[in-house]
Design an enzyme around this catalytic site. Structure first.
Site, PDB file in Angstrom:
ATOM      1  N   SER A   5       2.509   4.064   0.161  1.00 50.93           N
ATOM      2  CA  SER A   5       1.781   4.936  -0.763  1.00 50.93           C
ATOM      3  C   SER A   5       0.277   4.727  -0.729  1.00 50.93           C
ATOM      4  O   SER A   5      -0.483   5.665  -0.976  1.00 50.93           O
ATOM      5  CB  SER A   5       2.313   4.773  -2.188  1.00 50.93           C
ATOM      6  OG  SER A   5       2.260   3.424  -2.587  1.00 50.93           O
TER       7      SER A   5
ATOM      8  N   HIS B 131      -2.044   3.015  -5.027  1.00 48.07           N
ATOM      9  CA  HIS B 131      -2.352   4.439  -4.884  1.00 48.07           C
ATOM     10  C   HIS B 131      -3.857   4.664  -5.022  1.00 48.07           C
ATOM     11  O   HIS B 131      -4.470   5.360  -4.205  1.00 48.07           O
ATOM     12  CB  HIS B 131      -1.625   5.257  -5.951  1.00 48.07           C
ATOM     13  CG  HIS B 131      -0.152   5.370  -5.747  1.00 48.07           C
ATOM     14  ND1 HIS B 131       0.528   6.554  -5.904  1.00 48.07           N
ATOM     15  CD2 HIS B 131       0.782   4.453  -5.410  1.00 48.07           C
ATOM     16  CE1 HIS B 131       1.824   6.364  -5.665  1.00 48.07           C
ATOM     17  NE2 HIS B 131       2.000   5.092  -5.369  1.00 48.07           N
TER      18      HIS B 131
END
Length: 196
Positions: free
Chosen positions: A127, A175
């Protein structure tokens, strides 16, 4: 640079390389663990992120963690993001820049994740890398090199934030670190020349 560039004109070997590497490693994890849900111990053994005191001795974990996944849902979600954000980016910037952005974003995401976790934790997943691809797309859009509506970023960034807010297991730090790394690095990159 456009999200709808014809596939025939712009091959995407970088996307396939990253996809195959992630799927192959997840398959090896499943075989090693004997289950689609990968145990924390296995993730640690294979190179997952750990709390900062342990990372100094094994800095390679900042990279390897980006190719490990905890479950089938985990890897499928990340590979969908890789497809949605990576393919148009690679067609616009080229394979070398795409791979550089992906790797740098994994490292940036891993670094921020480790630095912001005070308690012991184990982290893994692509991610950070995929969020970096979204950040890179946004940078190209800000520079007016990408022809997409602003709603594309509102929807995709909004979904990213919503997932992080409603799923405590999501490493939002990775993220964010990946997104910021991809955005910053992409600002320095020029699109590849159009092919006839």
């Amino acid at each position: 640079m456009s999200l709808d560039s014809p596939p025939a004109q712009r091959p995407i070997p970088g996307f396939w390389l990253v996809l195959i590497a992630n799927v192959a490693i997840y398959g090896a994890l499943v075989m090693a663990d004997g289950d689609l849900a990968i145990g924390v111990r296995t993730i640690i053994q294979w190179g997952g992120l750990l709390a900062e005191p342990y990372m100094g001795e094994e800095p390679w974990r900042y990279l390897t963690a980006g190719f490990l996944h905890f479950s089938l849902v985990h890897i499928v979600a990340n590979m969908i993001c890789l497809l949605a954000w990576g393919v148009p980016l690679e067609r616009g910037l080229g394979s070398t820049k795409f791979l550089l952005l992906f790797i740098a974003s994994i490292l940036g995401g891993s670094y921020l994740s480790v630095s912001m976790h005070e308690a012991p934790f184990v982290g893994a997943g692509a991610s950070g890398g995929t969020s970096g691809l979204l950040g890179a797309l946004m940078a190209q859009w800000m520079l007016r090199r990408l022809d997409v509506p602003a709603s594309f970023f509102v929807i995709n960034i909004g979904l990213n934030i919503a997932v992080a807010l409603f799923s405590p297991s999501v490493d939002w730090q990775a993220h964010l670190g990946g997104f910021l790394t991809g955005l910053a690095l992409s600002l320095l990159m020029r699109p590849q020349p159009e092919r006839a």
